[in-house]
Enzyme design. Structure first.
Site, PDB file in Angstrom:
ATOM      1  CG  HIS A 192       5.210   5.453  -4.817  1.00 42.62           C
ATOM      2  ND1 HIS A 192       5.833   4.770  -5.848  1.00 42.62           N
ATOM      3  CD2 HIS A 192       5.695   4.913  -3.679  1.00 42.62           C
ATOM      4  CE1 HIS A 192       6.673   3.889  -5.345  1.00 42.62           C
ATOM      5  NE2 HIS A 192       6.593   3.929  -4.017  1.00 42.62           N
TER       6      HIS A 192
ATOM      7  CD  GLN B 186       7.953  -7.062   3.612  1.00 43.00           C
ATOM      8  OE1 GLN B 186       7.244  -7.910   3.080  1.00 43.00           O
ATOM      9  NE2 GLN B 186       8.488  -6.075   2.925  1.00 43.00           N
TER      10      GLN B 186
ATOM     11  N   GLY C 143       5.458   4.709  -8.808  1.00 45.71           N
ATOM     12  CA  GLY C 143       6.276   3.509  -9.020  1.00 45.71           C
ATOM     13  C   GLY C 143       5.388   2.262  -9.067  1.00 45.71           C
ATOM     14  CG  HIS C 144       3.308   0.960  -5.578  1.00 41.34           C
ATOM     15  ND1 HIS C 144       3.490   2.012  -4.715  1.00 41.34           N
ATOM     16  CD2 HIS C 144       3.897  -0.116  -4.979  1.00 41.34           C
ATOM     17  CE1 HIS C 144       4.129   1.616  -3.635  1.00 41.34           C
ATOM     18  NE2 HIS C 144       4.397   0.323  -3.768  1.00 41.34           N
TER      19      HIS C 144
ATOM     20  N   GLY D 168       0.814  -1.211   0.000  1.00 38.89           N
ATOM     21  CA  GLY D 168       0.000   0.000   0.000  1.00 38.89           C
ATOM     22  C   GLY D 168       0.841   1.251   0.000  1.00 38.89           C
TER      23      GLY D 168
ATOM     24  CB  SER E 245       5.891   3.746   0.868  1.00 42.47           C
ATOM     25  OG  SER E 245       5.305   3.110  -0.239  1.00 42.47           O
TER      26      SER E 245
END
Ligand code: PAF
Length: 293
Positions: A38, A65, A40-41, A35, A197
């Site tokens: 931006h 992680q 990039g996603h 989530g 993010s």
């Protein structure tokens, strides 16, 4: 929460299954995310859309992680904004699993432990794996579990997280050989800072500081490309680190092979290598990489 226009919001395994039944003759491509999306996603969504009939974005902040002292609790959760952003893309479903659906107590997820794969595990022990020893195990676990549930035709990951991409390519080839792993080039802002993010943690002044990293990496790569000797190679890296230390605390700044991540310590092996960096600006970790070309 209602997703915008034609995007389906899948917030349980039942809803995922209904979607899979509805589109059983389609190629479904997956973009796994945590989530706080931006552009990039969004470029990962575009890449998947070019290979599939349907694009599914998963949003799951994966506790496995993060180490206990990392930012799991404060990691930005911006579901409403994420849904609005995806409304203008090729995304047709958002899968938002619950923790107990990804990590049910009765699931046999130990097959996804990296230590079972001695030819992949060493890739997780260098670069980010040194200061974040839990990280790649957690990533592999969640991505494999998502693959098990979604059974996508393909999935896409960003080249900004090159080490993650490489490890996921290798483990997928072993465990899910029919799933194609795609990648997308790193997206950068106008000042060349790689989108992340975690950039949201910065104020305007810190964002300006942060651009020292891509600038220095670009200049270093240019110098390494024309470097002729091992001595010069070491000097170039040392000078770059000295410069970066004025702004950041450096975790690593090294050149490694694109395929096996072995250290490249002279110009002889530079044709298949990249410069990798991880630095901290205050507490915020920035990573980036650039091919030596
Ligand atoms: O790159 C990320 O955002 C995460 O590591 C991933 C691949 C979604 C797994 O949680």
């Amino acid at each position: 929460m209602t997703p915008s226009h034609n995007i389906q919001n899948l917030s349980s395994l039942e809803q995922l299954q209904q979607y899979q039944n509805q589109y059983k003759d389609c190629r479904i491509g997956l973009v796994p995310t945590m989530g706080n999306l931006h552009s990039g996603h969004l470029s990962l969504v575009e890449t998947v859309a070019a290979h599939c009939d349907k694009v599914m974005v998963s949003i799951f902040v994966n506790p496995a992680q993060f180490s206990p002292q990392e930012d799991f609790a404060s990691y930005p959760r911006t579901l409403e904004k994420d849904i609005a952003l995806l409304a203008n893309t090729a995304c047709s479903a958002i899968f938002i699993p619950k923790n107990e659906e990804i990590y049910p107590s009765n699931a046999a997820l130990s097959i996804y432990n990296l230590q079972n794969y001695p030819d992949v595990e060493p890739l997780s022990k260098v670069l980010c794996g040194v200061s974040r020893p839990h990280f790649f195990d957690g990533v592999v676990k969640v991505v494999c579990r998502l693959f098990e549930l979604v059974q996508p035709y393909c999935a896409c990951f960003g080249e900004k997280d090159y080490q993650q991409l490489l490890i996921l390519q290798k483990i997928t080839a072993k465990l899910f050989p029919t799933i194609k792993i795609l990648s997308s080039p790193t997206k950068r802002n106008a000042k060349k800072l790689a989108l992340s993010s975690r950039n949201n943690y910065f104020d305007a002044e810190q964002l300006e500081f942060a651009t020292q990293l891509p600038n220095c990496m670009k200049e270093t790569v240019q110098r390494l490309v024309s470097c002729q000797s091992k001595e010069q190679w070491q000097i170039i890296l040392k000078e770059a680190k000295k410069h970066l230390e004025k702004y950041f605390s450096i975790d690593y700044f090294e050149v490694r092979d694109n395929d096996d991540l072995q250290l490249v310590e002279s110009p002889n092996a530079k044709l298949n290598a990249r410069l990798f960096a991880a630095v901290y600006l205050q507490d915020v970790r920035l990573i980036d990489n650039n091919p030596i070309t």
